[in-house]
Design an enzyme around this catalytic site. Structure first.
Site, mmCIF file in Angstrom:
data_model
loop_
_atom_site.group_PDB
_atom_site.id
_atom_site.type_symbol
_atom_site.label_atom_id
_atom_site.label_comp_id
_atom_site.label_asym_id
_atom_site.label_seq_id
_atom_site.Cartn_x
_atom_site.Cartn_y
_atom_site.Cartn_z
ATOM 1 N N ARG A 33 -14.466 -1.589 23.345
ATOM 2 C CA ARG A 33 -13.238 -0.500 23.421
ATOM 3 C C ARG A 33 -13.374 0.661 22.675
ATOM 4 O O ARG A 33 -13.790 0.490 21.637
ATOM 5 C CB ARG A 33 -12.024 -1.555 22.808
ATOM 6 C CG ARG A 33 -11.916 -2.867 23.770
ATOM 7 C CD ARG A 33 -10.194 -3.190 23.685
ATOM 8 N NE ARG A 33 -10.262 -4.648 24.605
ATOM 9 C CZ ARG A 33 -10.240 -4.617 25.513
ATOM 10 N NH1 ARG A 33 -10.225 -3.588 26.543
ATOM 11 N NH2 ARG A 33 -10.247 -5.580 26.190
ATOM 12 N N ASP A 34 -12.898 1.423 23.140
ATOM 13 C CA ASP A 34 -12.797 3.126 22.448
ATOM 14 C C ASP A 34 -11.871 2.849 21.319
ATOM 15 O O ASP A 34 -10.823 2.527 21.362
ATOM 16 C CB ASP A 34 -12.375 4.161 23.716
ATOM 17 C CG ASP A 34 -12.689 5.197 23.031
ATOM 18 O OD1 ASP A 34 -13.494 6.054 23.764
ATOM 19 O OD2 ASP A 34 -12.189 6.171 22.135
ATOM 20 N N ILE A 35 -12.259 3.583 20.239
ATOM 21 C CA ILE A 35 -11.517 3.425 19.136
ATOM 22 C C ILE A 35 -10.244 4.393 19.144
ATOM 23 O O ILE A 35 -9.348 4.382 18.224
ATOM 24 C CB ILE A 35 -12.659 3.913 17.879
ATOM 25 C CG1 ILE A 35 -12.042 3.265 16.497
ATOM 26 C CG2 ILE A 35 -12.667 5.621 17.782
ATOM 27 C CD1 ILE A 35 -12.981 3.566 15.349
ATOM 28 N N ASN A 91 -18.205 12.238 30.488
ATOM 29 C CA ASN A 91 -18.299 13.693 29.924
ATOM 30 C C ASN A 91 -19.884 14.181 29.482
ATOM 31 O O ASN A 91 -20.690 13.323 28.985
ATOM 32 C CB ASN A 91 -17.503 13.568 28.521
ATOM 33 C CG ASN A 91 -16.036 13.535 29.021
ATOM 34 O OD1 ASN A 91 -15.334 13.901 30.023
ATOM 35 N ND2 ASN A 91 -15.326 12.717 27.863
ATOM 36 N N VAL A 100 -20.176 12.402 21.565
ATOM 37 C CA VAL A 100 -21.481 11.179 21.199
ATOM 38 C C VAL A 100 -22.585 11.602 22.158
ATOM 39 O O VAL A 100 -22.428 11.181 23.299
ATOM 40 C CB VAL A 100 -20.906 9.687 21.435
ATOM 41 C CG1 VAL A 100 -22.101 8.823 20.722
ATOM 42 C CG2 VAL A 100 -19.927 9.679 20.440
ATOM 43 N N HIS A 104 -22.685 7.414 27.694
ATOM 44 C CA HIS A 104 -21.752 6.350 28.016
ATOM 45 C C HIS A 104 -20.697 6.689 29.266
ATOM 46 O O HIS A 104 -20.115 7.890 29.656
ATOM 47 C CB HIS A 104 -20.795 6.409 26.667
ATOM 48 C CG HIS A 104 -20.409 7.603 26.224
ATOM 49 N ND1 HIS A 104 -21.076 8.406 25.462
ATOM 50 C CD2 HIS A 104 -18.974 7.910 26.328
ATOM 51 C CE1 HIS A 104 -20.329 9.557 25.419
ATOM 52 N NE2 HIS A 104 -19.007 9.134 25.727
ATOM 53 N N HIS A 106 -16.952 5.929 30.390
ATOM 54 C CA HIS A 106 -15.519 5.465 29.993
ATOM 55 C C HIS A 106 -14.924 4.821 31.106
ATOM 56 O O HIS A 106 -14.830 5.575 32.462
ATOM 57 C CB HIS A 106 -14.711 7.067 29.947
ATOM 58 C CG HIS A 106 -15.149 7.793 28.722
ATOM 59 N ND1 HIS A 106 -14.547 7.657 27.475
ATOM 60 C CD2 HIS A 106 -16.102 8.799 28.300
ATOM 61 C CE1 HIS A 106 -15.013 8.577 26.470
ATOM 62 N NE2 HIS A 106 -15.903 9.036 27.476
HETATM 63 P P1 5GP Z 1 -17.229 11.319 24.383
HETATM 64 O O1 5GP Z 1 -16.142 12.386 23.745
HETATM 65 O O2 5GP Z 1 -18.621 11.510 23.939
HETATM 66 O O3 5GP Z 1 -17.085 11.428 25.927
HETATM 67 O O4 5GP Z 1 -16.687 10.046 24.170
HETATM 68 C C1 5GP Z 1 -16.966 9.376 22.841
HETATM 69 C C2 5GP Z 1 -16.120 8.455 22.755
HETATM 70 O O5 5GP Z 1 -16.291 7.411 21.675
HETATM 71 C C3 5GP Z 1 -14.437 8.765 22.300
HETATM 72 O O6 5GP Z 1 -13.680 8.488 23.301
HETATM 73 C C4 5GP Z 1 -14.256 8.508 21.093
HETATM 74 O O7 5GP Z 1 -12.890 7.935 21.007
HETATM 75 C C5 5GP Z 1 -15.212 7.095 20.736
HETATM 76 N N1 5GP Z 1 -15.729 6.591 19.452
HETATM 77 C C6 5GP Z 1 -16.051 7.646 18.607
HETATM 78 N N2 5GP Z 1 -16.275 6.673 17.539
HETATM 79 C C7 5GP Z 1 -16.212 5.697 17.701
HETATM 80 C C8 5GP Z 1 -16.578 4.330 17.143
HETATM 81 O O8 5GP Z 1 -16.933 4.282 15.923
HETATM 82 N N3 5GP Z 1 -16.191 3.305 17.792
HETATM 83 C C9 5GP Z 1 -15.640 3.164 19.032
HETATM 84 N N4 5GP Z 1 -15.504 1.987 19.669
HETATM 85 N N5 5GP Z 1 -15.442 4.386 19.745
HETATM 86 C C10 5GP Z 1 -15.882 5.455 19.179
#
Ligand code: 5GP
Ligand code: ZN
Length: 118
Positions: A33-35, A91, A100, A104, A106
């Site tokens: 799950r996303d944080i 993304n 990140v 990944h 979503h």
């Molecule tokens: P991006 O912005 O790279 O597309 O997505 C990265 C996602 O990772 C974001 O939606 C963010 O909320 C999530 N995220 C960042 N740090 C953590 C973490 O420590 N644990 C979890 N479960 N999700 C994270």
């Protein structure tokens, strides 16, 4: 397989060094799950191997790219959002919101998902 990067957040989650709420696990992928969820269902699905983004993954290992999509679809089924509809998002690049740099997918659903995206 690309080298695991020591400072990669999602490599650390895959390694169990940082806790996450795992919802699905396969030999090659992990879903958690996303944080900071943007919808009632917001799950992040990653390959266990490190690739920086979807393009790099698809170029290097198309079978693994397909497995990532298969796990994402299985998460949507397990979350009960297939009928209502869901969105898969990669993304790619900072300008598109990637924060990140471990590829990944979503999986977002559980509410109406509008178009165009923000
Ligand atoms: P991006 O912005 O790279 O597309 O997505 C990265 C996602 O990772 C974001 O939606 C963010 O909320 C999530 N995220 C960042 N740090 C953590 C973490 O420590 N644990 C979890 N479960 N999700 C994270
Ligand atoms: Zn990584």
């Amino acid at each position: 397989m690309s080298a695991v990067t020591d400072d990669c957040l999602f490599c650390k989650i895959v390694a169990g060094e940082i806790p996450a709420t795992v919802v699905m696990s396969t030999d090659t992928t992990l879903a958690f799950r996303d944080i900071n969820p943007q919808a009632p269902t917001h799950v992040v699905v990653v390959p266990r191997a490190h690739y920086p983004d979807a393009a790099a993954l698809a170029a290097a290992d198309p079978v693994l790219a397909a497995e990532l999509l298969r796990t994402s679809a299985a998460v949507a089924e397990a979350e009960g959002i297939v009928e209502s509809g869901y969105r898969l998002v990669f993304n790619t690049g900072r300008g598109a919101g990637q924060s990140v740099f471990h590829v990944h997918c979503h999986v977002i659903g559980g509410r109406p998902i509008t178009w165009p995206p923000g």
